[in-house]
Every structure is written in C-alpha cells, then in structure tokens.
Design an enzyme around this catalytic site. Structure first.
Site, PDB file in Angstrom:
ATOM      1  N   SER A  52       0.828  -1.198   0.000  1.00  0.00           N
ATOM      2  CA  SER A  52       0.000   0.000   0.000  1.00  0.00           C
ATOM      3  C   SER A  52       0.867   1.254   0.000  1.00  0.00           C
ATOM      4  O   SER A  52       1.704   1.428  -0.881  1.00  0.00           O
ATOM      5  CB  SER A  52      -0.967  -0.046   1.187  1.00  0.00           C
ATOM      6  OG  SER A  52      -2.020   0.873   1.026  1.00  0.00           O
ATOM      7  N   ASP A 177      -5.923  -3.383  -2.649  1.00  0.00           N
ATOM      8  CA  ASP A 177      -4.840  -3.076  -1.719  1.00  0.00           C
ATOM      9  C   ASP A 177      -4.158  -4.328  -1.164  1.00  0.00           C
ATOM     10  O   ASP A 177      -4.812  -5.260  -0.702  1.00  0.00           O
ATOM     11  CB  ASP A 177      -5.422  -2.256  -0.563  1.00  0.00           C
ATOM     12  CG  ASP A 177      -4.372  -1.546   0.249  1.00  0.00           C
ATOM     13  OD1 ASP A 177      -3.482  -2.220   0.797  1.00  0.00           O
ATOM     14  OD2 ASP A 177      -4.439  -0.311   0.354  1.00  0.00           O
TER      15      ASP A 177
END
Length: 343
Positions: A52, A177
C-alpha cells in the site's frame, strides 16, 4: 563470513506512510553524515518489499530515489489526493487520477525491469481472492512480468477497498490493496530471501518500518459490541443525516418521522471515519508478521514503529503533522541500524 542479505519492509497505512518515509529520511541522513557517504537508503538493501503506502515508497526507493525525494512526494501528494470527491456510500471515496499524476512525477515510465534494488510489491486479485506479488527479476520465474509499470503497481497496492477503485496492470486485472493480505509484508520478503539463500535465515537481515502504533484504534468500539454489517464496514460520523436516521430506525421511530427529519435536517448527509473492518485487518496482520519474523531472525531483525499520541485514520489529513513528532531515531535504534545496515 557470508555476505548478509538485507531486506527493507514497509507497512501499509494510508497517510501514515508519511511517518515511514520521514523515519527513512532521518536514517538516510544520519548514516550518510556519520560515514561521510552519499548513499540513498534503498541502495543499502538487497530487497525492498512494500504494501500500500509502503509499496509506493518502496517503488520510488528501488529506482534510486532518495528518502528525502520521496518525503517531498508525500508532502505534495497527501493534501491533493485525499480530497473527498464522492460520499463513499455507493462509489469509492476518492478518485485515483490525482494519485496517478503525482506518482508519474517520481516513478515516471519505470518498470520492474528498471529497478536498482530488487523489489516486491503486494496486491490482491479480487476475482479469485489470490495474493498478487509484483516482483523484479530476482527469480527467473518473474521475467514474464518485468514490463509492468511501477505506477500501475503502486496504484494497485494502494487501492484500499471503499477508498479507491480497483486497478489493472499489464498482466493482472481487478487488483485491490495489498493490505488485505499482508499489511506488514516482512514475512513475504523473508520467505523470498530464504529461497534465494537456500532456506537459510542466518545471513538474512530485515529492517521493518511501520506506520505508527496507535494508542487506540480509530473507530468507535462501542458501536461494534453488537454490530451488524453496516457498523463493521463503515464507521459513520455521528453528526450526519444518515447516522441520525439509523439511530432513529433502531429506536423504533416511524418511517414518516425519520424521512421528515432527514429532509429538514441541515446536517451533512454522510461522512465516515473509515472502515473498522479494514483497520482491524491491517493492524492485526502487521502485529502477527512482526512476531513471526522476530522469532525467526532474532537479533538480525529490527522493527521501528513509533507509538503515537493520537489515533489517525487512513485518510485523516488533518492529523498528518502529528507524525513529525514521532519520527526521530533514538540512540538504541541507531546502534542497531548501524549494526544491521550501516557497516
């Protein structure tokens, strides 16, 4: 003595990635000053693994950018990207178009084949719930995917559910993500390093940088004690029309009165503090990976994850300045850092 294999692991955590890169900038500066060197922090490692926001940082460091350059990227990026364009009820809270523009400024047209330090970035294939790791050429089996653009990979690893839309890269579609599977990717990096080193951990060193240990989680725990889907998925601010309507419905107020109050109320329709489920998944994963890697590597492992004095949600831009106050490197940490990567 055999050459050490050094890994840098970078957690996810939204805007709290500012803390991670601030810490790295401090380490970079200290080591260069004390050793009379001019080495970008990424060049001190053999593998950088990121998830991320940590994946964004990792990508930039891997192509040779200094930590100071990436810190400047975050100073520019955070106030621009996290501007609410939609309510976040039926569509993602943010567009990723501005994020793409900012990433292109630092990652340019670089691909996995262009990195100077080997790289591994996490994401998840939503179609079949499979982890998708974007790796440079440290294994021969990685070669078919080395033409993937780092900008696309950075967008994919940071496409947090409810916050940003899914992302497709050249070889993968519908990615979300990486924090869904490995918010702290240190174990991901360690497993690959073990394969490179014939399953031997003795010569592996790992520096893990977190995005801050929060004093409490940034959501309303009282709402979760007997919560259903709605409260787990989104923590709606109290002073909004929707939250008032939900409370009124639960209290048994008539639908007519609920609709009347909703129409005439001057409060904001909807605003969210974030997703308790996402925050819980990411934070608990990070702690588990920390314990596992620490058990395996012992003194060859260091995690820097400062305790914060306030909770900060993934997109709470108003509190980003608080992160400056906890990014300093103390004497004990510096001693360990110099032992692990400064020699």
């Amino acid at each position: 003595m055999s050459k050490k294999f050094r890994i840098l692991s970078l957690d996810g955590g939204g805007i709290r990635g500012y803390l991670s890169i601030k810490i790295l900038a401090n380490i970079e500066k200290i080591l260069n000053e004390q050793n009379n060197e001019n080495i970008n922090i990424g060049q001190r490692f053999d593998l950088i693994v990121g998830t991320s926001t940590g994946g964004i940082i990792a990508s930039a460091l891997a192509i040779g950018k200094s930590a100071q350059e990436v810190l400047q990227l975050y100073k520019n990026l955070i106030p621009k990207v996290f501007q609410t364009e939609e309510s976040g009820i039926f569509v993602p809270k943010y567009s990723n178009s501005i994020l793409r523009e900012e990433l292109e400024k630092i990652l340019e047209d670089n691909r996995l084949s262009d990195v100077k330090t080997d790289l591994c970035i996490t994401s998840v294939d939503v179609e079949n719930a499979t982890p998708r790791f974007h790796k440079s050429g440290y294994f021969d089996r990685n070669s078919p995917r080395l033409d993937e653009k780092l900008v696309d990979i950075a967008l994919a690893t940071s496409a947090a559910p409810t916050y940003f839309p899914l992302v497709s890269t050249k070889h993968s579609t519908n990615l979300t993500d990486g924090g869904v599977v490995a918010n702290n990717p240190s174990m991901v990096g360690l497993i690959d390093a073990m394969q490179i080193n014939d399953n031997n951990v003795d010569n592996i060193i790992l520096l893990s940088i977190g995005t801050g240990e929060q004093p409490c989680m940034p959501y309303d725990i009282d709402k979760l004690k007997n919560a259903g889907k709605q409260n787990w998925i989104v923590d709606i601010d109290n002073n909004t029309k929707i939250e008032k309507a939900i409370k009124a419905y639960k209290s048994g107020k008539s639908k007519f009165q609920i609709c009347k109050d909703f129409i005439f109320s001057k409060q904001k329709v909807f605003n969210s503090k974030g997703s308790p489920l996402i925050e819980l998944l990411m934070d608990s994963q990070s702690k588990l990976a920390h314990f596992q890697v620490g058990f395996l590597l012992k003194d060859n492992y260091l995690r820097i994850n400062p305790k914060m004095n306030t909770s900060i949600a993934l997109d709470d831009v108003s509190k980003v300045d608080n992160l400056n106050n906890v990014a300093d490197i103390n004497a004990q940490q510096l001693k360990q850092i110099k032992k692990l990567i400064g020699e």
